[in-house]
Motif scaffolding. Structure first.
Motif, mmCIF file in Angstrom:
data_model
loop_
_atom_site.group_PDB
_atom_site.id
_atom_site.type_symbol
_atom_site.label_atom_id
_atom_site.label_comp_id
_atom_site.label_asym_id
_atom_site.label_seq_id
_atom_site.Cartn_x
_atom_site.Cartn_y
_atom_site.Cartn_z
ATOM 1 N N ILE A 13 0.696 -1.219 -0.004
ATOM 2 C CA ILE A 13 0.039 -0.175 -0.109
ATOM 3 C C ILE A 13 0.918 1.188 -0.044
ATOM 4 O O ILE A 13 0.523 2.281 -0.689
ATOM 5 N N ALA A 14 2.047 1.280 0.642
ATOM 6 C CA ALA A 14 2.838 2.363 0.365
ATOM 7 C C ALA A 14 3.272 2.672 -1.003
ATOM 8 O O ALA A 14 3.438 3.926 -0.991
ATOM 9 N N ARG A 15 3.879 1.651 -1.691
ATOM 10 C CA ARG A 15 4.025 1.868 -3.113
ATOM 11 C C ARG A 15 2.865 2.567 -3.841
ATOM 12 O O ARG A 15 3.004 3.465 -4.572
ATOM 13 N N ARG A 16 1.909 1.799 -3.637
ATOM 14 C CA ARG A 16 0.343 2.467 -4.342
ATOM 15 C C ARG A 16 0.393 3.875 -4.173
ATOM 16 O O ARG A 16 -0.220 4.541 -4.645
ATOM 17 N N TYR A 17 0.462 4.306 -2.763
ATOM 18 C CA TYR A 17 0.306 5.512 -2.341
ATOM 19 C C TYR A 17 1.040 6.451 -3.097
ATOM 20 O O TYR A 17 0.648 7.656 -3.235
ATOM 21 N N ARG A 18 2.376 6.152 -3.337
ATOM 22 C CA ARG A 18 3.106 6.884 -4.022
ATOM 23 C C ARG A 18 2.902 6.970 -5.561
ATOM 24 O O ARG A 18 3.268 8.055 -5.944
ATOM 25 N N ASP A 19 2.546 5.985 -6.105
ATOM 26 C CA ASP A 19 2.202 5.882 -7.466
ATOM 27 C C ASP A 19 1.072 6.411 -7.963
ATOM 28 O O ASP A 19 1.230 7.040 -9.297
ATOM 29 N N ILE A 20 0.043 6.438 -7.129
ATOM 30 C CA ILE A 20 -1.327 6.887 -7.821
ATOM 31 C C ILE A 20 -1.180 8.476 -8.059
ATOM 32 O O ILE A 20 -2.062 8.885 -9.156
ATOM 33 N N PRO A 21 -0.894 9.467 -7.462
ATOM 34 C CA PRO A 21 -1.312 10.788 -7.376
ATOM 35 C C PRO A 21 -0.899 11.305 -8.761
ATOM 36 O O PRO A 21 -1.633 12.232 -9.412
ATOM 37 N N VAL A 22 0.175 10.820 -9.692
ATOM 38 C CA VAL A 22 0.595 11.453 -10.761
ATOM 39 C C VAL A 22 -0.511 11.200 -12.052
ATOM 40 O O VAL A 22 -0.650 11.625 -12.998
ATOM 41 N N ALA A 23 -1.380 10.117 -11.658
ATOM 42 C CA ALA A 23 -2.473 9.872 -12.695
ATOM 43 C C ALA A 23 -3.301 11.078 -12.909
ATOM 44 O O ALA A 23 -4.047 11.277 -14.035
ATOM 45 N N SER A 24 -3.443 11.766 -11.959
ATOM 46 C CA SER A 24 -4.507 12.941 -12.064
ATOM 47 C C SER A 24 -3.610 14.041 -12.792
ATOM 48 O O SER A 24 -4.152 15.084 -13.111
ATOM 49 N N ILE A 25 -2.409 13.946 -13.086
ATOM 50 C CA ILE A 25 -1.467 14.846 -13.740
ATOM 51 C C ILE A 25 -1.420 14.698 -15.313
ATOM 52 O O ILE A 25 -1.728 15.443 -16.110
ATOM 53 N N TYR A 26 -0.913 13.496 -15.445
ATOM 54 C CA TYR A 26 -0.344 13.039 -16.694
ATOM 55 C C TYR A 26 -1.626 12.731 -17.903
ATOM 56 O O TYR A 26 -2.843 12.581 -17.149
ATOM 57 N N ALA A 27 -1.413 12.675 -19.072
ATOM 58 C CA ALA A 27 -2.383 12.611 -20.171
ATOM 59 C C ALA A 27 -3.604 13.565 -20.174
ATOM 60 O O ALA A 27 -4.618 13.591 -20.613
ATOM 61 N N GLY A 28 -3.114 14.681 -19.611
ATOM 62 C CA GLY A 28 -3.758 16.091 -19.613
ATOM 63 C C GLY A 28 -4.490 15.990 -17.825
ATOM 64 O O GLY A 28 -4.981 15.018 -17.480
ATOM 65 N N THR A 29 -4.091 17.078 -17.224
ATOM 66 C CA THR A 29 -4.592 17.354 -15.986
ATOM 67 C C THR A 29 -5.807 17.134 -15.635
ATOM 68 O O THR A 29 -6.841 17.228 -16.571
ATOM 69 N N ASN A 30 -6.385 16.981 -14.411
ATOM 70 C CA ASN A 30 -7.626 16.772 -14.457
ATOM 71 C C ASN A 30 -8.574 18.085 -14.331
ATOM 72 O O ASN A 30 -9.576 18.082 -14.765
ATOM 73 N N GLU A 31 -7.829 19.193 -14.114
ATOM 74 C CA GLU A 31 -8.527 20.457 -14.256
ATOM 75 C C GLU A 31 -8.629 20.803 -15.913
ATOM 76 O O GLU A 31 -9.738 21.221 -16.103
ATOM 77 N N ILE A 32 -7.772 20.081 -16.675
ATOM 78 C CA ILE A 32 -8.103 20.217 -18.048
ATOM 79 C C ILE A 32 -9.490 19.308 -18.671
ATOM 80 O O ILE A 32 -10.245 19.748 -19.192
ATOM 81 N N MET A 33 -9.282 18.214 -17.822
ATOM 82 C CA MET A 33 -10.740 17.138 -17.969
ATOM 83 C C MET A 33 -11.799 17.864 -17.506
ATOM 84 O O MET A 33 -12.829 17.788 -18.594
#
Length: 381
Positions: A351-371
């Motif tokens: 879960i520690a690794r998952r916690y580190r890995d997840i946040p960038v998904a809201s940034i790449y491929a177009g930020t969630n603000e752009i969505m």
């Protein structure tokens, strides 16, 4: 849960892929994280088993199957770890530019190597001063005789270190208005004169996925490496971003399901005050909330994948899924870590690794603000 777009053939394929990953990925993933790289031999093994670009025509080494097989690959790789996202990028984001917009000569030259794993691909859009504002890129490509001369710099490039073929978004016309009409896509191969790698970037998470800076200094590229028509690069990118963002949504949903499963096992076995922590009302409410979000997310995503496979224009829904499911995954990562207590902060717990890995998904491929901008625009606001 049985996905509505999958058949028995898909189930057989998933079983074969899981068996392969149990042998070739799960035992080594922690080492890949420590070494900050997924070894190339894993790519070639994926290719040998038919797990790279399965939707590509058989004449180029693919299987010519529907996109449901790619969905399975993305889900199963995410279950191993988010650091394998570079393979999904290769299969479902970069290679489709070649298969759809490339010439017959380009397809014959590059696609067989892409399906075998001998050629790793990347796409270079983001620049040090330009992220979501794609029309504002500064990298230029000037045609001189039979070659383009490319100058510029790209950053945050997935597969940037190991990439053998990089599709580069650049300006072939810097005077045209609006500026996005001057963007073209040019494929630049490893070893091209003037093409070099900058830093291998040290990220908060996704440690085994190589991310790099790319530098082009009077880089000489054959004219024949132009993808499609000059000046249509922005149009091509917009057409393919739907699938790119859908891949991110699939990974986020799968990660949420995995984190929930990990946490369910933990709370049922961890004891405090003489009973399992799953028996505390707070734990039950948290798990109930997450289970509800995950079920709703999966239902929406499965319907969306079916529509995408049917060739429908689902840009608005994809933007919704990319935004909502990545936010959900980030929330679930936080809740699951909290339920793990102090152990959730230890690297030995996944879960520690998952916690580190997840946040960038809201940034790449177009930020969630752009969505949200896309969603609002398509709502007529």
């Amino acid at each position: 849960m049985k996905h509505p777009y999958l058949t028995e053939d898909h189930s057989i394929f998933r079983s074969a892929l899981r068996k392969f990953l149990l042998k070739e990925a799960y035992p080594y993933y922690d080492d890949w994280e420590k070494n900050r790289m997924v070894p190339r031999v894993f790519w070639t093994k994926m290719g040998e088993q038919g797990f790279l670009c399965p939707d590509i025509d058989e004449e180029y080494g693919g299987s010519g199957v529907d996109w449901g097989f790619s969905v399975i690959i993305n889900e199963e790789l995410e279950r191993v770890g988010s650091g394998l996202i570079g393979i999904g990028l290769h299969n479902d984001i970069v290679v489709p530019y070649i298969s759809e917009y490339g010439s017959d000569e380009q397809k014959k030259k590059w696609l067989p190597a892409c399906t075998s794993g001998k050629m790793i691909t990347a796409i270079a859009m983001t620049e040090p001063g330009t992220g979501s504002d794609l029309a504002g890129i500064k990298t230029t490509a000037k045609l001189e005789g039979d070659h383009y001369i490319v100058n510029g710099q790209k950053t945050f490039i997935t597969n940037g270190i190991q990439g053998d073929l990089v599709i580069v978004a650049c300006k072939t016309d810097t005077t045209i208005s609006p500026s996005h009409k001057g963007i073209s896509l040019i494929a630049i191969e490893r070893g091209a004169p003037g093409f070099s790698r900058g830093r291998k970037l040290d990220k908060v998470g996704l440690h085994c996925q190589d991310t790099a800076e790319l530098i082009f200094e009077d880089c000489k590229v054959p004219k024949g490496n132009l993808i499609g028509d000059e000046g249509k690069g922005f149009h091509y990118l917009m057409n393919k971003l739907q699938q790119e963002r859908l891949v991110v949504a699939i990974a986020a949903q799968t990660a949420s399901e995995e984190m929930f499963s990990l946490t369910m096992d933990y709370v049922k076995n961890r004891q405090a005050f003489g009973k399992n922590i799953s028996q505390f009302q707070n734990t039950q409410f948290k798990m109930a909330e997450m289970a509800t979000d995950i079920e709703m997310g999966r239902a929406f995503l499965d319907g969306l994948i079916s529509e995408h496979m049917d060739g429908k224009d689902v840009v608005t829904k994809v933007s919704m899924a990319k935004y909502k499911l990545t936010e959900m995954a980030r929330h679930i990562a936080t809740e699951c870590m909290q339920l793990h207590g102090g152990y959730g902060y230890m690297e030995e717990y996944q879960i520690a690794r998952r916690y580190r890995d997840i946040p960038v998904a809201s940034i790449y491929a177009g930020t969630n603000e752009i969505m949200k901008v896309i969603i609002a625009k398509n709502l007529g606001l």
